[in-house]
Write an enzyme that holds these catalytic residues in place. Structure first.
Site, PDB file in Angstrom:
ATOM      1  N   GLY A  15     -83.455 -39.735  -9.202  1.00 37.98           N
ATOM      2  CA  GLY A  15     -82.898 -39.878 -10.546  1.00 37.98           C
ATOM      3  C   GLY A  15     -82.815 -38.593 -11.348  1.00 37.98           C
ATOM      4  O   GLY A  15     -82.781 -38.647 -12.583  1.00 37.98           O
ATOM      5  N   SER A  16     -82.744 -37.445 -10.699  1.00 36.76           N
ATOM      6  CA  SER A  16     -82.663 -36.207 -11.497  1.00 36.76           C
ATOM      7  C   SER A  16     -81.319 -36.106 -12.222  1.00 36.76           C
ATOM      8  O   SER A  16     -81.258 -35.538 -13.324  1.00 36.76           O
ATOM      9  CB  SER A  16     -82.903 -34.972 -10.616  1.00 36.76           C
ATOM     10  N   MET A  93     -77.061 -44.947  -3.083  1.00 34.92           N
ATOM     11  CA  MET A  93     -76.690 -44.774  -1.684  1.00 34.92           C
ATOM     12  C   MET A  93     -76.131 -46.056  -1.079  1.00 34.92           C
ATOM     13  O   MET A  93     -76.613 -46.552  -0.057  1.00 34.92           O
ATOM     14  CB  MET A  93     -77.899 -44.245  -0.884  1.00 34.92           C
ATOM     15  N   HIS A 112     -71.207 -36.002  -5.737  1.00 37.31           N
ATOM     16  CA  HIS A 112     -71.410 -35.780  -4.313  1.00 37.31           C
ATOM     17  C   HIS A 112     -71.789 -34.316  -4.094  1.00 37.31           C
ATOM     18  O   HIS A 112     -71.160 -33.423  -4.674  1.00 37.31           O
ATOM     19  CB  HIS A 112     -70.123 -36.118  -3.544  1.00 37.31           C
ATOM     20  N   GLU A 177     -75.221 -29.765 -10.285  1.00 33.86           N
ATOM     21  CA  GLU A 177     -74.982 -31.192 -10.536  1.00 33.86           C
ATOM     22  C   GLU A 177     -75.445 -31.565 -11.939  1.00 33.86           C
ATOM     23  O   GLU A 177     -74.770 -32.287 -12.661  1.00 33.86           O
ATOM     24  CB  GLU A 177     -75.747 -32.059  -9.519  1.00 33.86           C
TER      25      GLU A 177
HETATM   26  C1  GAR Z   1     -77.609 -35.948  -5.529  1.00 32.49           C
HETATM   27  O1  GAR Z   1     -77.728 -34.685  -4.940  1.00 32.49           O
HETATM   28  C2  GAR Z   1     -76.247 -36.530  -5.257  1.00 32.49           C
HETATM   29  O2  GAR Z   1     -75.256 -35.556  -5.175  1.00 32.49           O
HETATM   30  C3  GAR Z   1     -76.462 -37.217  -3.938  1.00 32.49           C
HETATM   31  O3  GAR Z   1     -77.750 -37.768  -4.021  1.00 32.49           O
HETATM   32  C4  GAR Z   1     -78.550 -36.941  -4.844  1.00 32.49           C
HETATM   33  C5  GAR Z   1     -79.282 -37.816  -5.824  1.00 32.49           C
HETATM   34  O4  GAR Z   1     -80.221 -37.072  -6.537  1.00 32.49           O
HETATM   35  N1  GAR Z   1     -75.479 -38.208  -3.718  1.00 32.49           N
HETATM   36  C6  GAR Z   1     -74.912 -38.431  -2.538  1.00 32.49           C
HETATM   37  O5  GAR Z   1     -75.206 -37.818  -1.535  1.00 32.49           O
HETATM   38  C7  GAR Z   1     -73.854 -39.514  -2.543  1.00 32.49           C
HETATM   39  N2  GAR Z   1     -73.080 -39.442  -1.355  1.00 32.49           N
HETATM   40  P1  GAR Z   1     -80.927 -37.668  -7.824  1.00 32.49           P
HETATM   41  O6  GAR Z   1     -81.420 -39.075  -7.456  1.00 32.49           O
HETATM   42  O7  GAR Z   1     -82.073 -36.732  -8.073  1.00 32.49           O
HETATM   43  O8  GAR Z   1     -79.926 -37.693  -8.942  1.00 32.49           O
END
Ligand code: GAR
Length: 206
Positions: A15-16, A93, A112, A177
């Site tokens: 969840g960052s 996911m 992504h 991101e």
């Molecule tokens: C992020 O890096 C996002 O780009 C990736 O999951 C991570 C979630 O991080 N998403 C994917 O790979 C989707 N295909 P977070 O939970 O810390 O926000």
């Protein structure tokens, strides 16, 4: 006064990116409200982050639904019960179906960790390292029925260094991101995004 945009955030993990959007809202730099955070997995840190900021949370376990459409039907019901106007996938996911997309047309966003259309799907950072690209990055896009194929809203580029591991490259990408996802949400909240075929046109500030 116009109503604040109501955002529903879907998560599966850390969840960052959720945190980055919360921080932007709390800093007064994003006129929107996160009205619910929904996870398909219990006990993920994203839910703790939401609770810490007083945001309602729900766990909607995909294993207790008969298939993707049934799961998305339940998701839509929950999102609608909170009056959501924008659905933000933040490390969610799961592949979403037309059930969700039809309920929120051009109002489901994803981030992504690659420069799409390169390296869609899982393990994008590892794919980039294996391919040997010299730059990678991240993409915020509207979600369509394909996997990471929807119209692109914002991208950011980072270098790929010779000694990068999946971890170091991922960390460099995540920093970007956390900058561009709140920015994309902000553009949506301001009504500045228009989808024209494959292109997302960003209207200039009034
Ligand atoms: C992020 O890096 C996002 O780009 C990736 O999951 C991570 C979630 O991080 N998403 C994917 O790979 C989707 N295909 P977070 O939970 O810390 O926000």
């Amino acid at each position: 006064m116009t109503d604040l945009l109501k955002i529903g955030v879907l998560v599966s993990g850390n969840g960052s990116n959720l945190q980055a959007i919360i921080d932007r809202i709390e800093a007064g730099a994003l006129p929107a409200q996160i009205v619910c955070v929904i996870s398909n997995k219990a006990d993920v840190f994203a839910l703790e982050r939401a609770k810490h900021h007083g945001i309602p949370t729900h766990v909607l376990d995909h294993r207790s639904h008969a298939g993707r459409e049934a799961y998305d039907t339940a998701l839509v019901e929950l999102l609608r019960s909170h009056g959501v106007g924008l659905v933000v996938l933040a490390g969610f996911m799961r592949i979403v179906t037309p059930v969700l997309l039809g309920a929120f047309p051009h109002a489901v966003m994803n981030i992504h960790p690659a420069l799409l259309p390169a390296f869609p799907g899982l393990h994008a950072q590892q794919q980039a390292l294996q391919y040997g690209v010299k730059v990678s990055g991240c993409t915020v896009h509207f979600v369509d029925e394909g996997t990471d194929t929807g119209p692109i809203i914002i991208q950011a580029v980072v270098p790929v260094l010779d000694d990068d591991t999946e971890e170091t490259l991922s960390a460099r990408i995540q920093k970007e991101e956390h900058r561009i996802y709140p920015e994309a949400v902000s553009l949506f909240a301001a009504g500045r995004l228009a989808v024209d075929g494959r292109r997302v046109v960003i209207a200039p500030t009034a």
